[in-house]
Design an enzyme around this catalytic site. Structure first.
Site, PDB file in Angstrom:
ATOM      1  N   ASP A  12       0.823  -1.208   0.000  1.00 20.86           N
ATOM      2  CA  ASP A  12       0.000   0.000   0.000  1.00 20.86           C
ATOM      3  C   ASP A  12       0.855   1.255   0.000  1.00 20.86           C
ATOM      4  OD1 ASP A  12       0.948  -0.432   2.571  1.00 20.86           O
ATOM      5  OD2 ASP A  12      -1.005  -0.777   3.449  1.00 20.86           O
ATOM      6  N   ASN A  61      -7.302  -1.939  14.536  1.00 21.48           N
ATOM      7  CA  ASN A  61      -8.702  -2.216  14.191  1.00 21.48           C
ATOM      8  C   ASN A  61      -8.842  -3.491  13.354  1.00 21.48           C
ATOM      9  OD1 ASN A  61      -7.685  -1.488  11.718  1.00 21.48           O
ATOM     10  ND2 ASN A  61      -9.043   0.279  11.397  1.00 21.48           N
ATOM     11  N   GLU A 100      -9.670  -1.658   5.542  1.00 21.24           N
ATOM     12  CA  GLU A 100     -10.251  -1.275   6.822  1.00 21.24           C
ATOM     13  C   GLU A 100     -11.503  -2.122   7.101  1.00 21.24           C
ATOM     14  OE1 GLU A 100      -8.337   0.456   8.494  1.00 21.24           O
ATOM     15  OE2 GLU A 100      -8.054   2.517   7.825  1.00 21.24           O
TER      16      GLU A 100
END
Ligand code: F6R
Length: 241
Positions: free
Chosen positions: A67, A136, A143
């Protein structure tokens, strides 16, 4: 899943570095999937050490990074492109033309995303992918969401990720809001995966990844379905298992 728990990050670096080294020795023209962030740093240091000792030759290795932030230049000190050269690529004999870090350059970012996945496929696919995990549960910048995104795509970073990454910037306002990331499908196609988590802040995400349901609200939980995953944890990250 092969789960290994170590006392500290330095020990993980040696163990994960050894796994990388074995791949490069077995297949000198291997395709490596690279990550940035704190988690892989001891592993990259171990690889540099093995290279300096004459154990490893990166001259035929190719790599694809997971990324990159979208709105900052590649020369920015927090760009993932620069991170890779600062921490690994400039310290070993990998060829600059053999490394790829995604970055949307055309007016149609979706075509850049598709081209990135096509380049990975054309290289024969990723032999060994290294991952970190977000607090998370994200892997790469996938995400938590309602679905597992398949291919490389542009993503809006969540507040949790912006908070976690502000330590690298002057303030949270300076953290880019968008990133380009390999998708879950791109990661799951890797023949072998290793994931590293250290520190107490990662413990809930590690528990969800390994003992929760396979659920896109914890993107790393998809790894339960991958046939060849090694999980490197320190005692703090493993504390809730
Ligand atoms: C980085 C990446 C991210 C990180 C994750 C953990 O290329 O894809 O998913 O692996 O945010 O970051 P650290 O290792 O800094 O805790």
């Amino acid at each position: 899943m092969n789960i290994q728990v170590y006392e500290n990050a330095a020990q993980i670096g040696k163990a994960a570095g050894a796994l990388f080294a074995a791949k490069i020795i077995e297949k000198p023209a291997c395709v490596l999937g690279m990550a940035t962030g704190s988690s892989p740093l001891p592993t990259y240091a171990a690889l540099v050490e093995l290279y300096e000792q004459g154990v490893l030759d990166f001259s035929e290795v190719r790599s694809f990074n997971l990324d990159e932030y979208v709105s900052i230049d590649r020369s920015h000190e927090q760009s993932y492109y620069r991170f890779m050269f600062d921490n690994l690529f400039s310290k070993v004999n990998i060829k600059a033309e053999n490394v790829q870090v995604p970055y949307p350059v055309s007016p149609d970012p979706n075509s850049d995303c598709a081209a990135y996945d096509a380049a990975i496929d054309a290289a024969g696919g990723i032999d060994l992918q290294i991952l970190g995990i977000g607090n998370n549960g994200h892997i790469a910048f996938n995400e938590p969401s309602a679905v597992f995104p398949f291919g490389t795509h542009i993503v809006d970073l969540t507040q949790s990720t912006i908070e976690a990454n502000k330590r690298f910037f002057a303030s949270a306002d300076d953290v880019p809001r968008k990133a380009i990331t390999m998708g879950i499908g791109s990661i799951m196609k890797a023949r072998e995966v290793m994931i590293i988590a250290t520190g107490a802040a990662k413990a809930p995400a590690v528990k969800a990844m390994l003992q929760g349901d396979v659920d896109p609200q914890c993107p790393a939980s998809i790894l339960q379905l991958h046939p060849a995953v090694t999980v490197f944890l320190d005692t703090e990250a493993a504390a809730l298992l």
